[in-house]
Write an enzyme that holds these catalytic residues in place. Sequence first.
Site, PDB file in Angstrom:
ATOM      1  N   GLY A   1      42.763  68.847  -0.425  1.00 47.12           N
ATOM      2  CA  GLY A   1      41.472  68.552  -1.020  1.00 47.12           C
ATOM      3  C   GLY A   1      40.556  67.735  -0.134  1.00 47.12           C
TER       4      GLY A   1
ATOM      5  N   ASN B   1      39.392  62.114 -11.337  1.00 49.02           N
ATOM      6  CA  ASN B   1      40.832  61.987 -11.163  1.00 49.02           C
ATOM      7  C   ASN B   1      41.417  60.717 -11.762  1.00 49.02           C
ATOM      8  OD1 ASN B   1      39.158  61.090  -8.828  1.00 49.02           O
ATOM      9  ND2 ASN B   1      41.065  60.117  -8.205  1.00 49.02           N
TER      10      ASN B   1
ATOM     11  N   HIS C   1      48.832  70.956  -4.569  1.00 54.89           N
ATOM     12  CA  HIS C   1      49.822  70.081  -5.204  1.00 54.89           C
ATOM     13  C   HIS C   1      49.448  69.692  -6.628  1.00 54.89           C
ATOM     14  CE1 HIS C   1      47.080  66.835  -3.889  1.00 54.89           C
ATOM     15  NE2 HIS C   1      47.697  66.079  -4.767  1.00 54.89           N
TER      16      HIS C   1
ATOM     17  N   THR D   1      46.479  77.160  13.533  1.00 57.39           N
ATOM     18  CA  THR D   1      47.503  78.080  13.031  1.00 57.39           C
ATOM     19  C   THR D   1      47.689  77.907  11.531  1.00 57.39           C
ATOM     20  OG1 THR D   1      48.636  78.016  15.159  1.00 57.39           O
ATOM     21  CG2 THR D   1      49.915  78.779  13.259  1.00 57.39           C
TER      22      THR D   1
ATOM     23  N   CYS E   1      45.547  57.874  -3.782  1.00 58.35           N
ATOM     24  CA  CYS E   1      45.109  57.537  -2.419  1.00 58.35           C
ATOM     25  C   CYS E   1      44.759  56.064  -2.265  1.00 58.35           C
ATOM     26  CB  CYS E   1      43.893  58.388  -2.042  1.00 58.35           C
ATOM     27  SG  CYS E   1      44.195  60.155  -2.154  1.00 58.35           S
TER      28      CYS E   1
END
Length: 361
Positions: A49, A129, A179, A215, A305
């Site tokens: 995110g 959140n 997640h 990648t 976080c």
Amino acid sequence: MKVMTGQYGNASSIHAFGREAKRTVSGARDVIAASLDCFPDELVFTGGGTESDNLAIFGAVSARKERGRHIITTSIEHHAVLHTCQELERQGYDVTYLPVDEYGRIRLEELKDAIRPDTVLITMMYANNEVGTIQPIREIGELARQHDILFHTDAVQALGTQEISCKELPVDMISFSAHKINGPQGVGALYVRRGIVLEARSHGGLQERQRRAGTENIAGITGFAEALKISGEQAEARREHDLALRSLLLEQLEQHVGSEHFHVNGHPEFTLPNILNISFPEVSTETMLMNLDMEGIAVASGSACTSGSLEVSHVLKAMKLSETFLHSAIRFSWGLGNTTEEIMITAEKIGTILGRLRNRA
């Protein structure tokens, strides 16, 4: 696990192993696009995110910098958005941080007043959140389109609990993370509506239509697709489960704590079903966190976080809660695997903790 342990090709390579990896990524992209109701080429895979938010905001304003340097956001955004906007301010952009009401919702009239001729981007989260409050995304998007302003929303917390149709919503860019729906950590996506030009933030390859070099995380992307598939199949049952646990927690707290001893922070109607932010005025956030952790109950003081810092939540501050509520708030969240028994135990333990602390006092 099958991809992680048995598929070693680079999806950008032209040999057989690379082509097989490319097919795996393309198949996952198709599944995710179908789940989100968008075209496969409108998806950019990212590391989660935070990267999705950064790519949307930096990429959009960089591509439109000749038109203007004004951005509108809110004071309750995730730090992936707030810190990005603060960095843009250091680069000479002008950012308006809209206030919210006591429930954590913006006022559309204030958004209208904030729009200027040089406004190039509105970025506002779909659902908060920390307190679960849902913003009026459709109305915001329609207003943005009336003024030809790009609109980005961070829907990381909303994914899996809200029906999201990228085609149907008046939104130009949407951030997602795997997640939050029980997929792998460290993989996400950014929806970019066809016709929207973004300047890349990472360089070094032609991956993701030159919008995000590097990648591909094939196992993560595959896991994301599988998680979305399962989430879609179980959406209604999961919502009912989450709402039942929410109601049970509040009922049990009334029984074990008493309604006069706790306060729910957030909107009573426009809210996510799996998040409750509650203040217990008689005990500090830190004390409650520590006591619940010792009982094996994992809760938080804010977003994951920042919860390790135990700083007062910027979201609750923006909602102008009283100092007592600010310093006694706990964020509860639940999902797959959580049971009614666990909710009942949690409420009982909170009652015991409060009783013990009262006796000490």
